[in-house]
Design a protein around this motif. Sequence first.
Motif, PDB file in Angstrom:
ATOM      1  N   SER A   1      -8.159   3.156  -5.065  1.00 33.23           N
ATOM      2  CA  SER A   1      -7.755   1.982  -5.926  1.00 33.23           C
ATOM      3  C   SER A   1      -6.169   2.579  -6.030  1.00 33.23           C
ATOM      4  O   SER A   1      -6.648   3.035  -7.263  1.00 33.23           O
TER       5      SER A   1
ATOM      6  N   GLU B   1      -7.505  -6.651  -2.098  1.00 30.65           N
ATOM      7  CA  GLU B   1      -8.443  -6.203  -1.323  1.00 30.65           C
ATOM      8  C   GLU B   1     -10.158  -7.239  -1.138  1.00 30.65           C
ATOM      9  O   GLU B   1     -10.488  -7.401  -1.826  1.00 30.65           O
TER      10      GLU B   1
ATOM     11  N   ASP C   1      -5.553  -4.784  -6.261  1.00 33.81           N
ATOM     12  CA  ASP C   1      -7.220  -5.028  -5.767  1.00 33.81           C
ATOM     13  C   ASP C   1      -7.858  -6.534  -5.640  1.00 33.81           C
ATOM     14  O   ASP C   1      -8.583  -6.612  -4.781  1.00 33.81           O
TER      15      ASP C   1
ATOM     16  N   LYS D   1     -13.543  -5.402  -0.984  1.00 35.91           N
ATOM     17  CA  LYS D   1     -13.421  -4.327  -0.941  1.00 35.91           C
ATOM     18  C   LYS D   1     -14.745  -4.663  -1.067  1.00 35.91           C
ATOM     19  O   LYS D   1     -16.263  -3.149  -0.618  1.00 35.91           O
TER      20      LYS D   1
ATOM     21  N   HIS E   1       0.500  -0.948  -0.028  1.00 31.08           N
ATOM     22  CA  HIS E   1      -0.037   0.308   0.121  1.00 31.08           C
ATOM     23  C   HIS E   1       1.150   1.419   0.031  1.00 31.08           C
ATOM     24  O   HIS E   1       0.802   2.176  -0.153  1.00 31.08           O
TER      25      HIS E   1
ATOM     26  N   TYR F   1     -12.086  -1.111   3.326  1.00 31.28           N
ATOM     27  CA  TYR F   1     -12.214  -1.060   2.201  1.00 31.28           C
ATOM     28  C   TYR F   1     -12.831   0.485   1.874  1.00 31.28           C
ATOM     29  O   TYR F   1     -12.615   1.371   0.836  1.00 31.28           O
TER      30      TYR F   1
ATOM     31  N   GLU G   1      -6.162   1.202  -9.805  1.00 33.62           N
ATOM     32  CA  GLU G   1      -7.307   2.013 -10.892  1.00 33.62           C
ATOM     33  C   GLU G   1      -6.181   3.231 -11.224  1.00 33.62           C
ATOM     34  O   GLU G   1      -6.621   3.557 -12.254  1.00 33.62           O
TER      35      GLU G   1
END
Length: 251
Positions: free
Chosen positions: A201, A188, A185, A190, A158, A195, A204
């Motif tokens: 993200s 993760e 992702d 979500k 992260h 989150y 993304e």
Amino acid sequence: MRFLFLCFCFFVLTSCNQQSEKVDIIKEGKVLFVVSNQHTYGNTNINAANHFGEIVFAYDVFIKNKFEVDFVSPNGGAIPIGYLSTSDSIQKKYIYDAQLMDKLKTTKAPNQIQPKNYKAIYYVGGGAAMFGVPENIAIQKIASDIYKNNGILSAVCHGTAGIVNIKNANGKFIYQGKNVNGFPDKFENKKAKYYETFPFSIEEIIKERGGKFSYSENGWDNYFKVDGRIITGQDPTAAAAVAKEIVKQIQ
């Protein structure tokens, strides 16, 4: 491996009777670690922290190779650490390292940093890395200046969130057209409350801004990417590898 999520009372750790291993540091150069002061995921009461393994796996490599390490955080001062595995020998070693614990208790504020003094910058991950660091303009400037001075820009997990807003002298995102990775992702949750607090993200936003984001489908297998002087790792297993690549490039 079972991870314990702990925030440490630094004054207790630094008063431990166990003596820290003494390392004679011959200054090959200085590396700047970027960490976060954030204690929670957003405004929730869910604990967040800097990933202790991602700190010490890299720190151990740099110290053994005679590099000096400084820590900077948005506010300076003490930071929360977590994701501790007491079964890991390197983590266990540094829990009782008074010198490191003092650095984590007294991290530098951005206005105390001279970018010209550092050969590399390394962004530490953990949930806390999503808050306070990515939007900090002063730290962005430090990282940009280090890179501009022929230094290395690096991050793990992260921690890659910290580089998403950094631009070069031409106003383009510093990782545009570069191979970059971080925590993807795929791994993760979500639907989880933690989150929902994320400002973006990592995967993304890197893709949207022209970065070539890739990751290991398996995960936790030392996946990292090197693209010139940008070095990024997917998760804690890549922290030492990222540090070793930094040392290799500098030396």
